[in-house]
Design an enzyme around this catalytic site. Structure first.
Site, PDB file in Angstrom:
ATOM      1  CG  HIS A  56      50.567   2.650  52.016  1.00 29.20           C
ATOM      2  ND1 HIS A  56      50.907   1.608  52.850  1.00 29.20           N
ATOM      3  CD2 HIS A  56      49.199   2.693  52.028  1.00 29.20           C
ATOM      4  CE1 HIS A  56      49.816   1.057  53.354  1.00 29.20           C
ATOM      5  NE2 HIS A  56      48.767   1.695  52.869  1.00 29.20           N
ATOM      6  CG  ASP A 112      38.110  -9.566  76.718  1.00 32.80           C
ATOM      7  OD1 ASP A 112      39.205 -10.118  76.531  1.00 32.80           O
ATOM      8  OD2 ASP A 112      37.046 -10.199  76.872  1.00 32.80           O
ATOM      9  CB  SER A 131      46.460  -0.348  53.172  1.00 44.80           C
ATOM     10  OG  SER A 131      46.735   0.428  54.305  1.00 44.80           O
TER      11      SER A 131
END
Length: 436
Positions: free
Chosen positions: A414, A361, A144
């Site tokens: 998953h 940023d 994951s």
């Protein structure tokens, strides 16, 4: 270095001092913990190392008891290092108790900007050189979010990697946080609708629960507020192989039978709290959207992207579903600002989370040019309709990484690495070796 034995394994504890900011190696240091596991009888062999990168963000490494799960297969060939990524487990903690010691919310947020995959990879490189020497290389297994970290590793420090295995964790390299969630909500809706098709009686139970929570304040045993929006997050369960069944059994205990009022049962409230509380992994919430921030993709803040995009998917509005007599949709792996109000473990971090949501940023996490000329053997399991990581984005990334081989499967969800008894890892190992 303490060493102890479990059935079939020998375990050694390691603690490494690492710079908080790797661009300032002489500055503040924190500690990172890792657990070395080797098969009993092989402890003196020169085995190759396999570094396991846990999912998350903010998840600690597994706590094994003997040769269980995928670790059993790994120990056939490797000496395994289970890393507690910075801020998790036995590494220097970052939570509601420790973060305020750093100062106000601005200082806490500044500190947490050093807890993404780029810093984790630099920690790993320092540990690799410590354990293997400057020229030593190790194998990676990323589950994951650990797969996201693996792609960062392949981007910026491929010289340290012998081979890499990724399970359910190939990130979209150039997607904005908003694009990530626009792809996520339809996946979640499919999982919820599949659950209701399997357990039709749960449609009425969920609607009754939502009405109940709108009409009165419900507190969980630890004091947290069970709001409608908080309850909808129980849909997070539906991304795992047994999650639909777990959810059904939880819902069937929701209301106390045989009483005159529709009162929620203690067993239901205890289990809901266990599923929804982030007391044990607060970094998952405060850092979750930052893992999609990259200055070359989007220079602006992530800005609670899951909350903003949710407004585009009106079908997730619980009140509207009640009014229109539709099934109430649950949500998935999304973090909302309301969680920092409802959950007592997160409330002290509310302002810090807000500042991180406004942070701009974020450094890039991937280097597409380096990945396009990749020389490290990589194999990845991509789950056909993964609720947490977009399959289409994963396959696009796979095509962008030179030499990466994929195994696309709907046999597992998953959590395939954890529940497959080593079969997922074994297939990836054989793929890298050219055996399949």
């Amino acid at each position: 270095m303490p060493t102890y034995r479990h059935p079939g394994t020998i375990i050694t504890d390691h603690t490494f001092p690492v710079p908080l900011d790797h661009t300032d190696p002489a500055g503040e240091h924190i500690e990172v913990y890792a657990r070395e596991v080797v098969a009993a009888g092989k402890e003196h062999e020169a085995l190759p190392w396999l570094l396991f990168l846990q999912g998350g963000p903010g998840g600690r490494s597994p706590r094994p008891v003997g040769r269980d799960g995928w670790l059993d297969r790994a120990l056939d060939d490797y000496r395994v290092l289970l890393l507690d990524q910075r801020g998790t487990g036995r590494s220097t903690p970052a939570d509601r108790h420790t973060l305020p010691l750093r100062g106000d919310a601005t200082e806490q947020a500044r500190y947490l900007t050093h807890f993404r995959a780029d810093s984790i990879v630099r920690d790993c490189e320092l540990i690799r050189r410590n354990l293997l020497g400057e020229d030593g290389r190790w194998s990676l297994l990323g589950q994951s979010y650990g797969g996201f970290c693996t792609l960062t590793y392949l981007s910026y420090a491929p010289q340290g990697i012998r081979e890499a295995f990724v399970t359910g964790g190939l990130p979209a390299l150039r997607s904005t946080p908003q694009e990530v969630y626009r792809a996520a909500y339809p996946r979640v809706q499919r999982k919820v609708e599949a659950h209701y098709a399997r357990y039709p009686e749960d449609v009425g139970t969920v609607r009754a629960l939502v009405r109940h929570l709108r009409e009165r304040e419900v507190r969980l045993p630890g004091g947290g507020l069970l709001s409608v929006e908080a309850f909808q997050a129980i849909g997070m369960l539906l991304g795992t192989g047994s999650g639909s069944h777990t959810l059904h059994y939880l819902l069937e205990d929701a209301f106390l039978p045989g009483v005159s009022t529709d009162r929620l049962s203690d067993s239901f409230l205890v289990e809901v709290e266990r599923q929804l509380s982030y007391a044990g992994r607060p970094l998952f919430t405060v850092l979750h959207e930052s893992i999609y921030g990259q200055r070359s993709v989007t220079p602006e803040a992530t800005g609670w992207a899951a909350e903003a995009v949710r407004a585009e998917f009106g079908q997730f509005n619980a009140d509207r579903a009640l009014a229109e007599n539709r099934p109430v949709l649950l949500t998935g792996e999304m973090i909302y600002p309301g969680m920092f109000v409802d959950d007592p473990a997160l409330a002290p971090l509310r302002e810090t989370a807000e500042l991180l949501a406004r942070h701009t940023d974020w450094p890039d996490l991937y280097d597409p040019q380096q990945l396009a000329r990749n020389e490290v053997p990589v194999a990845a399991a991509v789950y056909h309709d993964d609720m947490y990581v977009d399959t289409d984005g994963s396959l696009a990334t796979a095509r962008s990484v030179r030499g990466l081989r994929t195994w696309v499967t709907n046999e597992y969800e998953h959590d395939g690495l954890r529940v497959s008894g080593g079969r997922v890892l074994d297939r990836l190992i054989r793929m890298v070796r050219g055996e399949v």
